[in-house]
Design a protein around this motif. Sequence first.
Motif, short mmCIF file in Angstrom:
data_model
loop_
_atom_site.label_atom_id
_atom_site.label_comp_id
_atom_site.label_asym_id
_atom_site.label_seq_id
_atom_site.Cartn_x
_atom_site.Cartn_y
_atom_site.Cartn_z
N THR A 106 67.36 42.15 48.63
CA THR A 106 67.16 41.62 49.90
C THR A 106 67.35 43.04 50.97
OG1 THR A 106 67.58 39.32 49.65
CG2 THR A 106 67.71 39.87 51.82
N TRP A 107 68.65 43.50 50.57
CA TRP A 107 69.14 44.45 51.51
C TRP A 107 68.84 45.74 50.87
CZ3 TRP A 107 69.95 42.77 56.02
CH2 TRP A 107 70.33 41.35 56.18
N ASP A 108 68.11 46.05 50.07
CA ASP A 108 67.66 47.36 49.47
C ASP A 108 68.91 48.20 48.93
OD1 ASP A 108 65.83 49.05 48.47
OD2 ASP A 108 65.82 50.16 50.38
N VAL A 109 69.68 47.68 48.31
CA VAL A 109 70.94 48.17 47.66
C VAL A 109 70.48 48.46 46.31
CG1 VAL A 109 73.23 48.10 47.27
CG2 VAL A 109 72.47 47.21 49.21
N ARG A 110 70.30 49.68 45.90
CA ARG A 110 69.78 49.95 44.64
C ARG A 110 70.80 50.27 43.50
NH1 ARG A 110 64.53 53.78 46.77
NH2 ARG A 110 64.05 52.24 48.04
N VAL A 111 71.45 49.34 43.09
CA VAL A 111 72.66 49.47 42.00
C VAL A 111 72.50 48.08 41.09
CG1 VAL A 111 75.20 48.93 42.00
CG2 VAL A 111 74.18 50.14 43.97
N ASP A 112 72.83 48.47 39.88
CA ASP A 112 72.72 47.67 38.79
C ASP A 112 73.67 46.70 38.93
OD1 ASP A 112 72.41 46.17 36.28
OD2 ASP A 112 72.80 47.99 34.96
#
Length: 496
Positions: free
Chosen positions: A128-134
């Motif tokens: 949703t917040w475009d945080v590209r973390v696994d």
Amino acid sequence: MTTSLVEARGVVKRYGPTTALADGRLTVLPGESHALVGRNGAGKSTLVRILTGLQAPDEGTVSFDGEPAPPLTDRDAWRRKVACVYQHPTVVPELTVAENLFINRQPLRRGFISWRRLRSEAAALLATWDVRVDPEARTADLRVEDRQMVEIARALSFGARFIVLDEPTAQLDNREIERLFTRMRALQNSGVTFLFISHHLQEVYEVCQTVTVLRDARWITTAPVADLPRQALVEAMAGETITEQAERQRTVEAAGPVLLDVRGLRSTAYENVDLTVRRGEVVGLAGSSASGKNELAETFTGLHTPTSGTARLEGAPLPFGDVRGALEAGVGFVPRDRHEQGLVFGMSIGDNATLSVLERLGRFGFVGTDRKRGVATALIERLDIHAEGPEQPVSDLSGGNAQKVVMARALASDPRLLVLVNPTAGVDVKSKESLLARVDSAREDGTAVLVVSDELDDLRRCDRVLVLFHGRVVAEHRSGWRDHELIASIEGVDHG
């Protein structure tokens, strides 16, 4: 007129006889990045504690969306209003990203944590917040910037749309800072509002639309960043006119003896490094966080052992991998992070300042109390540390004064080589000038000084600056260099 998202008026906070905030004011509009600046002790931290519901003001009001702030006891209501992301992440490092995002509110199924749902909800929140973390990554394995974004996502999941960023760039290099700013702008476009606290004024101009200045516990001004020249901003913070002095070209006496002589030094972080530092010379090391500059400097202090090469101080080999040996060889050290590496917060100013010279303070393993107090008092005066005395806990000090204690300990042993890593990180304008004046004093005393910093102002004091790129020394800039020249070398623009 747009209703302010956050407004503080006439806020006063006292701690006994001390007035930490005499006139706190702040008006933040929805969707902006609003800078809060001021020297250490100006009242910024106190105002943030009040804005985040950790403390109540003695006088004045705080409102969100035109409504009074919730009672301090209603923590859930505060979490829906505001969150603070501090310089040092508050995530639990051994937990996964998903576990940190929903800590103490994990989805349950028949009384047990539903791990599948936890992972899916975490993935949805991050997307949703475009945080590209696994979501399943161990948080300790993340980069600092990604840990910060996890904290921001966690705050947003409660419904908060007002995020306080307290010195968020202190542990980041230039590329990481730019990525953080890009993410901030994207979140602003999605309706998130930021209060941005930083000692790096160039960042204020890069990422913020409005700035509020506090000085001596009082509101001084609020203005659009575009309408406030840098010098006017510094003058508002300092309360006095700042005269820009032209940088003068320094020349190191060619006949000055070489104190530090490094040949063919190699490790996993750097390779084939040759460098010299002469008596009374200040040499800077610049580069990104992945350039190897920190590891190279820390090698001379005994923290790392290179795989090959030599380093000699006044002709004697430096003992690699031996911190005590390096200290005894004449190396003084200010580490990159005073919180994690520089200070023992359970001890006093005097204890911290004299840790490196205990053998001089007594005999047979006993430390003379009066002798220690005398040495510590002299260091406090020498570094202009604002404190009640050597017995005061170091944890009571502002960031600038705490950093001066770290510098005091480095100088206490009268080093022949002084290694400074990010010596002015997270300190105010006046403390920065005071700390850099110690660099000038060391030069005059004939000490060889090695300065590692991401701050151009720190590097301007250097007689020359060596730039590392992917572990190699790729450029050397004599004093008088221009900003764009040094930055081009750091970013790899001018060497393929």
